[in-house]
Design a protein around this motif. Structure first.
Motif, mmCIF file in Angstrom:
data_model
loop_
_atom_site.group_PDB
_atom_site.id
_atom_site.type_symbol
_atom_site.label_atom_id
_atom_site.label_comp_id
_atom_site.label_asym_id
_atom_site.label_seq_id
_atom_site.Cartn_x
_atom_site.Cartn_y
_atom_site.Cartn_z
ATOM 1 N N LEU A 54 45.488 49.182 40.737
ATOM 2 C CA LEU A 54 46.057 47.932 40.233
ATOM 3 C C LEU A 54 44.981 47.107 39.527
ATOM 4 N N ALA A 55 43.788 47.062 40.100
ATOM 5 C CA ALA A 55 42.690 46.344 39.455
ATOM 6 C C ALA A 55 42.325 46.967 38.112
ATOM 7 N N MET A 56 42.362 48.277 38.040
ATOM 8 C CA MET A 56 42.070 48.967 36.772
ATOM 9 C C MET A 56 43.100 48.609 35.708
ATOM 10 N N LEU A 57 44.367 48.562 36.106
ATOM 11 C CA LEU A 57 45.418 48.179 35.162
ATOM 12 C C LEU A 57 45.224 46.744 34.687
ATOM 13 N N ILE A 58 44.840 45.868 35.601
ATOM 14 C CA ILE A 58 44.614 44.467 35.257
ATOM 15 C C ILE A 58 43.472 44.327 34.265
ATOM 16 N N VAL A 59 42.394 45.081 34.490
ATOM 17 C CA VAL A 59 41.241 45.017 33.579
ATOM 18 C C VAL A 59 41.593 45.590 32.209
ATOM 19 N N ARG A 60 42.397 46.616 32.215
ATOM 20 C CA ARG A 60 42.733 47.307 30.953
ATOM 21 C C ARG A 60 43.730 46.521 30.106
ATOM 22 N N SER A 61 44.575 45.709 30.763
ATOM 23 C CA SER A 61 45.633 45.019 30.025
ATOM 24 C C SER A 61 45.664 43.538 30.368
ATOM 25 N N PRO A 62 45.306 42.648 29.445
ATOM 26 C CA PRO A 62 45.419 41.202 29.690
ATOM 27 C C PRO A 62 46.846 40.773 30.036
ATOM 28 N N LEU A 63 47.836 41.476 29.469
ATOM 29 C CA LEU A 63 49.232 41.153 29.768
ATOM 30 C C LEU A 63 49.534 41.401 31.239
ATOM 31 N N LEU A 64 49.085 42.547 31.759
ATOM 32 C CA LEU A 64 49.291 42.844 33.170
ATOM 33 C C LEU A 64 48.503 41.879 34.063
ATOM 34 N N GLU A 65 47.335 41.472 33.598
ATOM 35 C CA GLU A 65 46.542 40.512 34.366
ATOM 36 C C GLU A 65 47.298 39.193 34.523
ATOM 37 N N ARG A 66 47.866 38.707 33.426
ATOM 38 C CA ARG A 66 48.627 37.450 33.493
ATOM 39 C C ARG A 66 49.906 37.619 34.322
ATOM 40 N N THR A 67 50.422 38.846 34.382
ATOM 41 C CA THR A 67 51.652 39.101 35.135
ATOM 42 C C THR A 67 51.388 39.210 36.632
ATOM 43 N N PHE A 68 50.355 39.980 37.007
ATOM 44 C CA PHE A 68 50.150 40.306 38.413
ATOM 45 C C PHE A 68 49.271 39.312 39.169
ATOM 46 N N TYR A 69 48.352 38.652 38.492
ATOM 47 C CA TYR A 69 47.451 37.750 39.196
ATOM 48 C C TYR A 69 48.191 36.640 39.957
ATOM 49 N N PRO A 70 49.163 35.968 39.321
ATOM 50 C CA PRO A 70 49.900 34.935 40.085
ATOM 51 C C PRO A 70 50.622 35.504 41.303
ATOM 52 N N ILE A 71 51.139 36.727 41.183
ATOM 53 C CA ILE A 71 51.822 37.357 42.309
ATOM 54 C C ILE A 71 50.837 37.637 43.441
ATOM 55 N N LEU A 72 49.650 38.149 43.082
ATOM 56 C CA LEU A 72 48.627 38.431 44.089
ATOM 57 C C LEU A 72 48.166 37.156 44.778
ATOM 58 N N LEU A 73 47.986 36.100 43.989
ATOM 59 C CA LEU A 73 47.574 34.818 44.568
ATOM 60 C C LEU A 73 48.637 34.270 45.517
ATOM 61 N N ALA A 74 49.896 34.410 45.122
ATOM 62 C CA ALA A 74 50.985 33.939 45.979
ATOM 63 C C ALA A 74 51.046 34.744 47.274
ATOM 64 N N MET A 75 50.884 36.072 47.183
ATOM 65 C CA MET A 75 50.884 36.924 48.374
ATOM 66 C C MET A 75 49.736 36.567 49.308
ATOM 67 N N ASN A 76 48.578 36.291 48.721
ATOM 68 C CA ASN A 76 47.410 35.968 49.532
ATOM 69 C C ASN A 76 47.541 34.595 50.191
ATOM 70 N N ALA A 77 48.259 33.685 49.534
ATOM 71 C CA ALA A 77 48.392 32.318 50.053
ATOM 72 C C ALA A 77 49.381 32.221 51.204
ATOM 73 N N VAL A 78 50.322 33.148 51.277
ATOM 74 C CA VAL A 78 51.332 33.096 52.346
ATOM 75 C C VAL A 78 50.687 33.451 53.684
ATOM 76 N N PRO A 79 50.809 32.614 54.711
ATOM 77 C CA PRO A 79 50.247 32.942 56.035
ATOM 78 C C PRO A 79 50.847 34.238 56.563
ATOM 79 N N LYS A 80 49.989 35.172 56.916
ATOM 80 C CA LYS A 80 50.478 36.489 57.320
ATOM 81 C C LYS A 80 51.246 36.447 58.641
ATOM 82 N N ILE A 81 50.960 35.455 59.471
ATOM 83 C CA ILE A 81 51.705 35.320 60.724
ATOM 84 C C ILE A 81 53.171 34.995 60.442
ATOM 85 N N ALA A 82 53.435 34.397 59.249
ATOM 86 C CA ALA A 82 54.816 34.087 58.868
ATOM 87 C C ALA A 82 55.536 35.323 58.342
ATOM 88 N N VAL A 83 54.779 36.269 57.813
ATOM 89 C CA VAL A 83 55.370 37.484 57.249
ATOM 90 C C VAL A 83 55.654 38.514 58.336
#
Length: 252
Positions: free
Chosen positions: A78-107
Motif C-alpha cells: 500500500l505504501a508503494m502504491l501511495i508513493v507511485r501515485s499522488p492520486l492514490l496518496e490523496r485517496t488513501f491517506y485520509p482513510i489511514l488517518l481516520a483508521m488510526n484515530a479511531v480508538p481500537k478499544i471501540a472497534v
C-alpha cells in the motif's frame, strides 16, 4: 566496559533496580497483596500455574505474530502504491488517518460481532493497530531517497521499475525497520485489547479473569509475561535488522 557488554548489562541493572524499588515500596508502605503484590508474590503465582500461563502466552504470541505479518503484507505494498501515485496518496491517506484515530478499544466489540470469539478478531485488530506505522515509515523512506541518486540511476537508462525497487525501496529499508519496530510493540497491545473484549484464551483473558477474582498476583504475572514478549519481539526484529542491513548499522 565495551559497548556490546554495556548494552546488555545496563538494561539488566535498570530492570533489577526497578524490581528492587517495587519490592521496597510494598514493604515500606505495607501495601496489601490484593492491591499491589510484591515481586515474590508474582513469582509464586507464576510457579503455581507455569504451564497454564505459558500456554496463554503462546496464544497471544500467535495472534501478535500473525497480525503483525499481515500488516506488513498489506502495509508495504500500500505504501508503494501511495508513493507511485499522488492520486492514490490523496485517496488513501485520509482513510489511514481516520483508521488510526479511531480508538481500537471501540472497534474490538464490533470485530467480535463480525468474526466471533475466535482468533480472527484479534488478528484483525492487530493489523489495524500496526498497518499505519508500517505504511507511514515505508512511504516516508521511499520519498526521502536523495534526488542525486535518482538522477544518477536515470542517467544509466534504468527503468522506472528498477528505480522504484532497486533504489527507492532499498534506500527506505532502514526507515521501514523503524516503523516495524514501532508496530511490533503496538501489535502486542492490539492483541491484548482484543482479548479484553472477547476471548476465552490469551494473556489478556487471564488479566480480565484475574481482575474479576481479585487475584492481582496472577494479573501481574500475566503482565510481566506480556512485557517479556514485547521486549523479545522488539529485539528479535532489531537483530534481524542488523543481519539484513549491516551497512545501515555502520552509519549510526
Amino acid at each position: 566496559m565495551s559497548k556490546p557488554r554495556r548494552g546488555i548489562v545496563l538494561p539488566i541493572v535498570g530492570v533489577l533496580a526497578l524490581i528492587g524499588l517495587w519490592w521496597l515500596v510494598t514493604i515500606v508502605f505495607s501495601i496489601e497483596r490484593f492491591l499491589v503484590p510484591s515481586p515474590a508474590d508474582v513469582v509464586a503465582s507464576f510457579l503455581e500455574l507455569p504451564g497454564y500461563l505459558l500456554g496463554q502466552s503462546l496464544v497471544t504470541l500467535l495472534e501478535t505474530v500473525e497480525g503483525f505479518s499481515l500488516s506488513i503484507v498489506v502495509g508495504v505494498p500500500l505504501a508503494m502504491l501511495i508513493v507511485r501515485s499522488p492520486l492514490l496518496e490523496r485517496t488513501f491517506y485520509p482513510i489511514l488517518l481516520a483508521m488510526n484515530a479511531v480508538p481500537k478499544i471501540a472497534v474490538a466489540p464490533i470485530l467480535v460481532v463480525w468474526f466471533g470469539f475466535g482468533q480472527g478478531p484479534k488478528v484483525v485488530l492487530v493489523v489495524l493497530v500496526c498497518v499505519f506505522p508500517v505504511v507511514i515509515s515505508t512511504a516516508s523512506g521511499m520519498k526521502s531517497t536523495p534526488h542525486e541518486l535518482v538522477e544518477l540511476l536515470r542517467s544509466w537508462d534504468s527503468s522506472r521499475r528498477q528505480e522504484f525497487f532497486k533504489l527507492r525501496f532499498f534506500h527506505a529499508l532502514p526507515q521501514i525497520f523503524v516503523g516495524l519496530k514501532v508496530a511490533i510493540s503496538l501489535a502486542v497491545i492490539g492483541a491484548v485489547i482484543a482479548e479484553f473484549v472477547g476471548a476465552d484464551a490469551g494473556l489478556g483473558f487471564v488479566i480480565v479473569q484475574s481482575g474479576a477474582s481479585a487475584d492481582t498476583s496472577l494479573a501481574f504475572a500475566a503482565m510481566t509475561l506480556l512485557a517479556i514478549m514485547s521486549i523479545a519481539l522488539f529485539h528479535g526484529l532489531a537483530f534481524l535488522e542488523r543481519k539484513l542491513l549491516p551497512w545501515a548499522e555502520e552509519h549510526r
